[in-house]
Design a protein around this motif. Structure first.
Motif, short mmCIF file in Angstrom:
data_model
loop_
_atom_site.label_atom_id
_atom_site.label_comp_id
_atom_site.label_asym_id
_atom_site.label_seq_id
_atom_site.Cartn_x
_atom_site.Cartn_y
_atom_site.Cartn_z
N GLU A 1 6.49 14.26 -4.68
CA GLU A 1 7.08 15.15 -5.67
C GLU A 1 6.89 14.54 -7.05
O GLU A 1 7.14 13.34 -7.25
N TYR A 2 6.45 15.35 -7.99
CA TYR A 2 6.20 14.85 -9.34
C TYR A 2 7.49 14.91 -10.14
O TYR A 2 8.18 15.94 -10.15
N VAL A 3 7.83 13.81 -10.80
CA VAL A 3 9.04 13.78 -11.62
C VAL A 3 8.73 14.52 -12.93
O VAL A 3 7.98 14.02 -13.78
N PHE B 1 3.15 18.35 -7.54
CA PHE B 1 3.03 17.16 -6.69
C PHE B 1 1.92 16.26 -7.23
O PHE B 1 0.96 16.73 -7.84
N ILE B 2 2.09 14.98 -6.98
CA ILE B 2 1.07 14.02 -7.42
C ILE B 2 0.41 13.44 -6.16
O ILE B 2 1.10 13.08 -5.21
N VAL B 3 -0.91 13.44 -6.17
CA VAL B 3 -1.66 12.99 -4.99
C VAL B 3 -2.24 11.61 -5.29
O VAL B 3 -2.94 11.42 -6.30
N HIS C 1 0.13 12.50 -18.42
CA HIS C 1 0.93 12.38 -17.19
C HIS C 1 0.90 10.99 -16.55
O HIS C 1 1.82 10.65 -15.81
N LEU C 2 -0.16 10.23 -16.78
CA LEU C 2 -0.27 8.92 -16.11
C LEU C 2 -0.10 7.81 -17.14
O LEU C 2 -0.77 7.82 -18.19
N THR C 3 0.77 6.89 -16.84
CA THR C 3 1.09 5.84 -17.82
C THR C 3 0.23 4.59 -17.67
O THR C 3 0.42 3.63 -18.42
N ARG D 1 0.86 -1.19 0.00
CA ARG D 1 0.00 0.00 0.00
C ARG D 1 0.89 1.23 0.00
O ARG D 1 1.99 1.22 0.55
N LYS D 2 0.39 2.27 -0.61
CA LYS D 2 1.25 3.43 -0.84
C LYS D 2 1.82 4.01 0.47
O LYS D 2 3.00 4.36 0.55
N ILE D 3 0.98 4.08 1.50
CA ILE D 3 1.46 4.68 2.76
C ILE D 3 2.50 3.78 3.42
O ILE D 3 3.56 4.26 3.85
P1 ADP Z 1 -1.51 3.42 -9.23
O1 ADP Z 1 -1.28 2.33 -8.25
O2 ADP Z 1 -2.87 4.01 -9.07
O3 ADP Z 1 -1.19 3.02 -10.62
P2 ADP Z 1 0.99 4.88 -9.24
O4 ADP Z 1 1.75 5.29 -8.07
O5 ADP Z 1 1.57 3.77 -10.04
O6 ADP Z 1 -0.50 4.58 -8.81
O7 ADP Z 1 0.83 6.13 -10.18
C1 ADP Z 1 0.08 6.10 -11.38
C2 ADP Z 1 0.87 6.72 -12.52
O8 ADP Z 1 1.19 8.08 -12.19
C3 ADP Z 1 2.21 6.07 -12.74
O9 ADP Z 1 2.09 4.97 -13.61
C4 ADP Z 1 3.02 7.19 -13.35
O10 ADP Z 1 2.78 7.32 -14.72
C5 ADP Z 1 2.47 8.42 -12.66
N1 ADP Z 1 3.27 8.79 -11.47
C6 ADP Z 1 3.15 8.29 -10.22
N2 ADP Z 1 4.00 8.88 -9.37
C7 ADP Z 1 4.69 9.77 -10.09
C8 ADP Z 1 5.71 10.69 -9.78
N3 ADP Z 1 6.18 10.84 -8.53
N4 ADP Z 1 6.20 11.45 -10.78
C9 ADP Z 1 5.73 11.35 -12.05
N5 ADP Z 1 4.76 10.51 -12.40
C10 ADP Z 1 4.23 9.72 -11.45
#
Ligand code: ADP
Length: 677
Positions: free
Chosen positions: A262-264, A224-226, A320-322, A171-173
């Motif tokens: 922090e967002y990359v 930042f990414i939440v 932004h999300l892959t 889990r993320k936390i």
């Molecule tokens: P989930 O479990 O919902 O897939 P992730 O942590 O994998 O959550 O994040 C989803 C997507 O967001 C990643 O596949 C990536 O593309 C993007 N992402 C997540 N964290 C970062 C970050 N710190 N910087 C840049 N992109 C991010």
């Protein structure tokens, strides 16, 4: 086989005997089963030792020997306590009456495999193993779960493909916390994980950080990414540039807690698109620690050309999300039969492309290996606590292994960044395709099949119970590229393609062993847990720890010890009404340990302090140094990290008040996910 009266008969253990998890031989007669005219098999059974039924069904948990007598021939079949059996033939076989010694196939219970089922079936077939699709009364060699360790209850032998607590730790936390502890001790080594805050608890620290950055340089506007804790497949994720943009948790959300990271901003792009890597990692065992990495993985591409985050593109998820699960809905998504084009490609095709452009791909790969080992080292201490609680030492239980999905982003400078670890990476080998407007159909996905079947099959080959019984000398490969410690995959009885899983630990243990410091703290913690099955330390146990390690003094009385216990436990446990959750968990204990270390060894760095206190405690407890490999018991486990290489100049920052997730406790593995993707 024919007997002397011309009748034929056979000795065949009943079906459920075949599923023992140990010795693997059974005798198969050349002739088919033939009953005498009355329909009674031409054999006589008698039991020696503890009782046995005439039907040859072994009693589980008992050692017994059955003598099965055919006329003119006696076959002795011996069942061991765990359902294994072995047999030999006594007496003279008549001319021409031979027995063929055949390996009993390894059995895999697939009844809980969920979405891994298709890939698993193919793998079992390729290995010529035996699938047990509906589960069975007698033990199997391997249990393949789609969710968590607890998918099947009361497994007492064999191997399960999930570790207790792994779902929690991914889990993320929990992952952020585990990595953060390591960042306190080894900030340079753990800089592959973006800086993170757990909200709402750490809201103040988060907003203070943004203020500081903006005060230093007004032109800077970090993004930042939440991410909601426990979310997957990009669900609920959004980007912000100011704390005021944080959204309240949606109604009905499981938790209000989120990780802000922090967002990359400058990821590596291919064809102007952001992509991430899904790497498959096998955690084969905790004790000894064994980690394998799949040489082949997947890359998932965004479907909108990337631009650095700005106020106007923050909401562009396809940029932004892959996540596959999001991008598959984009009209730009490309399903491709080829491995090197389309929105999902193999990792090797991407690395080849980078190599063609002059990138140092070997360096990238070794950085990825380091990232994986360090991440596993960060979560292992808590996993060991879960493990001893679910599979207490000395009690019958299965051993565990697990395939993990690491999500990794490459930065523009090719440095890998850890995004997350999936405990249940999707092992689907088909994908949904819109065949006509609004009509979706599952169609095979060649890229997924190629990568995932190899990972499942090689995992099975590595945990093949027959390998454990092979003499060590036979396990070594000669003349292959595998390292000496690798099991003999290429010597496997059934010739297979060369393995895709590469051992990285203990292979590289010399470089990374010094990081296994928190495992030693966890070993102390487990030692004082007392009651089997516990995961939290009570106040008396904490006092005993202090007393036995001689950590109190006139300056630090037992009353101060109690206050420390109450203070830290209250901050960590928050408002947890469930009494099972009461007490001090491992992460709270680590915080207390760091506090005690800082008090006692003031002039040292944080890492030196922790090492000094560990040495002092272990000396007081006189833990006899033993090779962890020799024990299944984890209760006194100590990582071989003595003589840690210290780098000066690292200060331990006291962690801010935190609240433990209500899911930290055991038995809360209710959520199962399936998230490539
Ligand atoms: P989930 O479990 O919902 O897939 P992730 O942590 O994998 O959550 O994040 C989803 C997507 O967001 C990643 O596949 C990536 O593309 C993007 N992402 C997540 N964290 C970062 C970050 N710190 N910087 C840049 N992109 C991010």
């Amino acid at each position: 086989m024919s007997d002397c009266c011309g009748r034929s008969g056979t000795v065949r253990p009943p079906d459920d005997v075949e599923s023992g998890d140990g010795d693997d031989e059974c005798f198969v007669p050349l002739s088919p089963v033939l009953l005498d005219p009355s329909g009674v098999p031409a054999l006589e059974c008698r039991a020696t030792g503890t009782g046995v039924g005439e039907d040859l069904t072994p009693l589980r948990g008992m050692k017994q020997q059955v003598v099965v007598k055919t006329i003119g021939q006696v076959m002795r079949v011996k069942w061991e306590a765990n359902g294994n059996y072995s047999s030999d033939v006594q007496g003279q076989a008549d001319g021409g009456r031979q027995l063929v010694k055949k390996r009993r196939p390894v059995t895999v219970d697939t009844s809980k495999a969920k979405t891994s089922l298709e890939g698993l079936k193919i793998s079992i077939k390729q290995l010529k193993w035996k699938e047990i699709p509906t589960g069975r009364r007698a033990p199997c060699d391997i249990y393949w779960h789609g969710g968590s360790f607890h998918d099947n209850e009361n497994i007492t032998s064999g191997q399960v493909n999930k570790f207790p607590g792994m779902l929690e730790m991914s889990r993320k936390i929990n992952l952020s916390r585990a990595v953060r502890i390591m960042q306190e001790l080894f900030p340079v080594e753990y800089d592959f994980y973006p800086r993170s805050w757990i909200l709402p608890d750490e809201y103040q620290q988060f907003s203070a950080q943004i203020r500081t950055v903006k005060e230093c340089d007004g032109a800077l506007s970090p993004t930042f990414i939440v991410k909601p804790d426990g979310g997957c497949q990009g669900e609920g994720i959004y980007l912000i540039r100011d704390p005021a943009e944080l959204r309240p948790a949606p109604a009905g959300a499981q938790t209000r807690q989120v990780v802000v990271q922090e967002y990359v901003r400058k990821p590596l792009l291919i064809d102007k698109l952001k992509f991430d890597i899904r790497l498959y990692v096998l955690l084969k065992s905790l004790e000894p620690l064994e980690i394998y990495i799949a040489k082949e993985g997947l890359t998932r591409f965004c479907t909108e050309p990337y631009e650095e985050p700005s106020q106007k593109n923050l909401s562009h998820v396809f940029m932004h999300l892959t996540n596959y699960s999001l991008n598959v809905h984009s009209e730009n998504f490309v399903h491709s039969e080829s491995q090197s084009t389309g929105s999902k490609r193999t990792l090797s095709s991407v690395l080849r492309r980078l190599a063609d452009k002059g990138a140092d791909v070997k360096r990238v790969w070794s950085d990825i290996i380091a990232l994986v080992i360090k991440t596993v080292v960060a979560v292992v201490p808590q996993l060991k606590v879960y493990y001893q609680a679910d599979i207490p030492p000395g009690k019958p239980g299965p051993s565990c292994f697990q395939i993990l999905g690491f999500d990794i982003l490459l930065m523009k400078n090719l440095k890998p960044v850890l995004l997350e670890v999936n405990a249940n990476p999707s092992m689907r080998i088909e994908h949904e395709q819109e065949v006509s407007p609004g009509v979706y159909e599952c169609v095979p996905s060649p890229v997924d099949e190629e990568v995932k079947v190899a990972v499942i099959r090689d995992t099975l080959r590595l945990v093949d119970p027959r390998l454990k019984r092979a003499p060590f000398s036979q396990r070594k490969l000669s003349g292959t590229e595998d390292s000496p410690g690798d099991p003999p995959l290429t010597n496997h009885p059934d010739a297979m393609p060369s393995p895709c899983l590469k051992q990285v630990y203990p292979k590289y243990s010399r470089q990374f062993n010094y990081l296994r410091l928190v495992e030693r703290i966890a070993a102390l913690f487990v030692r004082f847990l007392g009651v089997k099955g516990n995961m939290r330390l009570g106040p008396t146990a904490f006092r005993t720890f202090i007393r036995n390690c001689k950590l109190s003094s006139s300056n630090f009385t037992m009353a101060s010890v109690d206050i420390l216990y109450i203070d830290i436990t209250r901050r960590w446990s928050g408002a947890l009404p469930d009494s099972r959750e009461a007490g001090m968990g491992l992460q709270a204990f680590v915080e207390a340990f760091f506090y005690l270390a800082a008090r006692r060894f003031k002039s040292q760095t944080a890492r030196e302090q922790a090492v000094s206190l560990l040495d002092a405690c272990e000396a007081q407890l006189e833990t006899p140094p033993q090779a962890p490999e020799e024990r299944r018991s984890l209760s006194c486990g100590r990582a071989p990290s003595r003589g840690v290489a210290l780098k000066p100049g690292i200060r331990f920052r006291h962690p801010p008040p935190r609240r433990a997730s209500s899911r930290e406790g055991r038995g809360s593995e209710t959520r199962s996910r399936d998230a490539d993707d």
